[in-house]
Scaffold this motif. Sequence first.
Motif, PDB file in Angstrom:
ATOM      1  N   LYS A  43       3.395   2.067 -11.746  1.00 56.56           N
ATOM      2  CA  LYS A  43       3.793   2.470 -10.401  1.00 56.56           C
ATOM      3  C   LYS A  43       3.360   3.909 -10.178  1.00 56.56           C
ATOM      4  O   LYS A  43       3.652   4.780 -10.999  1.00 56.56           O
ATOM      5  CB  LYS A  43       5.313   2.352 -10.210  1.00 56.56           C
ATOM      6  CG  LYS A  43       5.846   0.936 -10.268  1.00 56.56           C
ATOM      7  CD  LYS A  43       7.353   0.923 -10.060  1.00 56.56           C
ATOM      8  CE  LYS A  43       7.908  -0.498 -10.131  1.00 56.56           C
ATOM      9  NZ  LYS A  43       9.378  -0.526  -9.968  1.00 56.56           N
ATOM     10  N   LYS A  45       3.164   7.014  -7.145  1.00 61.85           N
ATOM     11  CA  LYS A  45       3.612   7.470  -5.822  1.00 61.85           C
ATOM     12  C   LYS A  45       2.846   8.739  -5.462  1.00 61.85           C
ATOM     13  O   LYS A  45       2.759   9.682  -6.253  1.00 61.85           O
ATOM     14  CB  LYS A  45       5.117   7.743  -5.843  1.00 61.85           C
ATOM     15  CG  LYS A  45       5.693   8.181  -4.487  1.00 61.85           C
ATOM     16  CD  LYS A  45       7.147   8.598  -4.609  1.00 61.85           C
ATOM     17  CE  LYS A  45       8.034   7.437  -4.991  1.00 61.85           C
ATOM     18  NZ  LYS A  45       9.470   7.839  -5.003  1.00 61.85           N
ATOM     19  N   SER A 187       1.051  -0.772  -8.718  1.00 62.66           N
ATOM     20  CA  SER A 187       1.726  -0.608  -7.425  1.00 62.66           C
ATOM     21  C   SER A 187       1.541   0.827  -6.929  1.00 62.66           C
ATOM     22  O   SER A 187       1.783   1.786  -7.672  1.00 62.66           O
ATOM     23  CB  SER A 187       3.216  -0.928  -7.577  1.00 62.66           C
ATOM     24  OG  SER A 187       3.917  -0.600  -6.400  1.00 62.66           O
ATOM     25  N   THR A 189       2.236   3.709  -3.702  1.00 62.31           N
ATOM     26  CA  THR A 189       2.997   4.085  -2.508  1.00 62.31           C
ATOM     27  C   THR A 189       2.508   5.445  -2.046  1.00 62.31           C
ATOM     28  O   THR A 189       2.270   6.334  -2.870  1.00 62.31           O
ATOM     29  CB  THR A 189       4.504   4.153  -2.796  1.00 62.31           C
ATOM     30  OG1 THR A 189       4.897   2.978  -3.492  1.00 62.31           O
ATOM     31  CG2 THR A 189       5.299   4.254  -1.509  1.00 62.31           C
ATOM     32  N   TYR A 191       3.275   8.609   0.871  1.00 63.40           N
ATOM     33  CA  TYR A 191       4.141   9.199   1.887  1.00 63.40           C
ATOM     34  C   TYR A 191       3.409  10.389   2.514  1.00 63.40           C
ATOM     35  O   TYR A 191       2.867  11.239   1.802  1.00 63.40           O
ATOM     36  CB  TYR A 191       5.459   9.677   1.277  1.00 63.40           C
ATOM     37  CG  TYR A 191       6.327   8.558   0.766  1.00 63.40           C
ATOM     38  CD1 TYR A 191       7.293   7.970   1.567  1.00 63.40           C
ATOM     39  CD2 TYR A 191       6.180   8.082  -0.536  1.00 63.40           C
ATOM     40  CE1 TYR A 191       8.093   6.937   1.098  1.00 63.40           C
ATOM     41  CE2 TYR A 191       6.973   7.047  -1.014  1.00 63.40           C
ATOM     42  CZ  TYR A 191       7.922   6.481  -0.188  1.00 63.40           C
ATOM     43  OH  TYR A 191       8.713   5.449  -0.655  1.00 63.40           O
ATOM     44  N   GLU A 196       6.653   6.868   5.177  1.00 63.82           N
ATOM     45  CA  GLU A 196       5.854   5.996   4.322  1.00 63.82           C
ATOM     46  C   GLU A 196       4.637   5.477   5.090  1.00 63.82           C
ATOM     47  O   GLU A 196       4.765   4.872   6.142  1.00 63.82           O
ATOM     48  CB  GLU A 196       6.699   4.817   3.841  1.00 63.82           C
ATOM     49  CG  GLU A 196       5.982   3.901   2.866  1.00 63.82           C
ATOM     50  CD  GLU A 196       6.861   2.754   2.405  1.00 63.82           C
ATOM     51  OE1 GLU A 196       7.576   2.920   1.402  1.00 63.82           O
ATOM     52  OE2 GLU A 196       6.824   1.702   3.061  1.00 63.82           O
ATOM     53  N   ASN A 199       2.546   0.955   1.336  1.00 63.47           N
ATOM     54  CA  ASN A 199       3.340   0.413   0.233  1.00 63.47           C
ATOM     55  C   ASN A 199       2.600  -0.811  -0.282  1.00 63.47           C
ATOM     56  O   ASN A 199       2.656  -1.883   0.316  1.00 63.47           O
ATOM     57  CB  ASN A 199       4.744   0.057   0.696  1.00 63.47           C
ATOM     58  CG  ASN A 199       5.667  -0.301  -0.459  1.00 63.47           C
ATOM     59  OD1 ASN A 199       5.211  -0.469  -1.594  1.00 63.47           O
ATOM     60  ND2 ASN A 199       6.953  -0.428  -0.190  1.00 63.47           N
ATOM     61  N   PRO A 201       2.132  -3.475  -3.101  1.00 67.03           N
ATOM     62  CA  PRO A 201       2.656  -4.100  -4.320  1.00 67.03           C
ATOM     63  C   PRO A 201       1.528  -4.662  -5.177  1.00 67.03           C
ATOM     64  O   PRO A 201       0.385  -4.777  -4.743  1.00 67.03           O
ATOM     65  CB  PRO A 201       3.550  -5.217  -3.777  1.00 67.03           C
ATOM     66  CG  PRO A 201       2.955  -5.562  -2.446  1.00 67.03           C
ATOM     67  CD  PRO A 201       2.372  -4.289  -1.901  1.00 67.03           C
ATOM     68  N   ASN A 211      -3.314  -5.896   2.546  1.00 66.66           N
ATOM     69  CA  ASN A 211      -2.219  -4.928   2.642  1.00 66.66           C
ATOM     70  C   ASN A 211      -2.704  -3.570   3.137  1.00 66.66           C
ATOM     71  O   ASN A 211      -1.958  -2.838   3.801  1.00 66.66           O
ATOM     72  CB  ASN A 211      -1.536  -4.761   1.283  1.00 66.66           C
ATOM     73  CG  ASN A 211      -0.672  -5.954   0.918  1.00 66.66           C
ATOM     74  OD1 ASN A 211      -0.178  -6.664   1.795  1.00 66.66           O
ATOM     75  ND2 ASN A 211      -0.500  -6.206  -0.370  1.00 66.66           N
TER      76      ASN A 211
END
Length: 620
Positions: A43, A45, A187, A189, A191, A196, A199, A201, A211
């Motif tokens: 993951k 971010k 994954s 993400t 911001y 956001e 996102n 997945p 996506n």
Amino acid sequence: MADIIQLLPDHVANQIAAGEVVQRPASVVKELLENAIDAGASKIKLIIKDAGKTLIQVIDDGKGMSVTDARLSFERHATSKIRSAEDLFQLDTKGFRGEALASIAAIAHVELKTKQEGDDVGTSIVIEGSEVRDQEVIVTPKGTSVSVKNLFFNIPARRNFLKSNAVELRHVIDEFHRVALAHCNISFTMYNNGSESFNLPVGNYRQRIVNIFGNKTNEKLVPVEEDTEVLKISGFVGKPEYAKKTRGEQYFFVNNRFIKSAYLNHAIASAFDGLLKNGTHASYFLNLTVDPQTIDINIHPTKTEIKFDDEHTLYALLRSAVKHSLGQFNIAPVLDFERDSSLDTPYNFNKKSTSAPAIEVDKSFNPFQDEGRTNTGTSTKSVSFKKEPAANWESLYVGLESKSNSEPQDFSEVHFESEESTASMFDDDNSVEQVQTTYQLHSKYIVSTIKSGMLVIDQHRAHQRVLYEDFLKNMTIKEAVSQQLLFPLQLHFSVQEIQILNQLKEDLEHTGFVFSNVLKESIEITGVPISVPESEVSIILEQLISDVENEVPDAHFSATDLLAKSMAKSLAIKTGQSLQKDEQEHLVNKLFACKEPNVSPTNKTTFITMSVDELDKKFI
């Protein structure tokens, strides 16, 4: 004589290296995301503020670093990816030169927080301009968090060269897309300024594309699969009818690394030969897997260019694979003269047994029987073939005898039906004899006579200037006239394109556009400016989005000015369009009624003059 050659200090060498590695905030995003992937994160971010000028933070759940590794990671040429020169020919990681963190720390405020799995506490290091300001033990989750603040704080000249936030954010999103598309098993993400934006997945390649670029993209994709000893190709290409005027959605990945290659791009264009309109480019998302020993990825500082050992073979394989997919899915026309689609077996007859057709014949039928008799036979399904006599057939000839005996008809008063005359674009005064004062040359230039000689006008640039000033005036006084559509027009865009249109919505409404609904991936338009055909609306908006993303032509122009220029460029008369005499004269008069008739909105010459003296010199 004193020695003049000396070694550069470390902080100066780091700033020079930073000039190669860090060109803009997007460069930092790329390096930090790739480090997170190499750390085995599942993951990731990404947090952005002010398009990365204020903050770029990447948080991952990878394996983290020890105290020694955390301190050593900011040294030049410190890397965990290679041990010897031979490792350079077997690279399967992203970063390997060990310059990224050192270069970033030389020109920004960097804060690193990291912890390995199994450790009770982690490490925090704060660096400003290559100098370690603080190092302490902290409590932090497993993985690594890198915050880059105040980019180019110690190099104001480099900071001044950055574009506006909209342009820099576009570059950041591009880098985010490239990394996310190459790693569907992670994954992601993102911001932006607290909200956001993406996102993504974990999923397959098609799901990752949808996506990112919107649900409408799913129906545009054609799968491409090819596996050879030299090259393995997988991915998707876009259908020709969805080709765009820009090259935005074109992605090549070699061994999960994004690259740019004009040579391979030409292979795709060659496969689409004859299927695309002029000026449009097909979309593609292709993964190429080759032997690491056959490529060199260290020929460019940003590692976006790769040198292949055998480019010709890759070109041929790529072109053939794409062409095969287009034919396999009936995108490209197939030459098969013996196939007849009417003979194809329907799917619902696949498992049915065959049977001979039943034919019923009326054996008692006799066409020579009397009309008044009814055909009776043994067949239960006998049909009556009674012929009905034509009633009152004599009435068809009533009056012919009297007309034949009467005097011959005078045809001098016969009126012929003429075609309906269409209103002209301009009012014609037929009472005054008009003299030809303008001529069109090669459907590109308008030639007109003036007192001193001759005037040659570029019709495309001249019309751009006329439309540009009209649109600018309408947006300034906010009194544009709108033409209502009978049926609302629904257009689909990606998430980031909708965000751009939302920013321009108010200015677009001042030009005459009427938006009834703006959703996450589509917009609904119920009114357009009078000068804009309904069929051109999608083309205008696509061109506008492209211009805003690239901020054409300059960063110092306002959004209103940019919008007026983009619409004028899309709607102006094109080169090769034939104009009537009154249209030519109207364009000339409108051009010289402008405030700046000499140049187009993009500062290109609209007309030239040639005096009689200059013409005389040509004949000497």
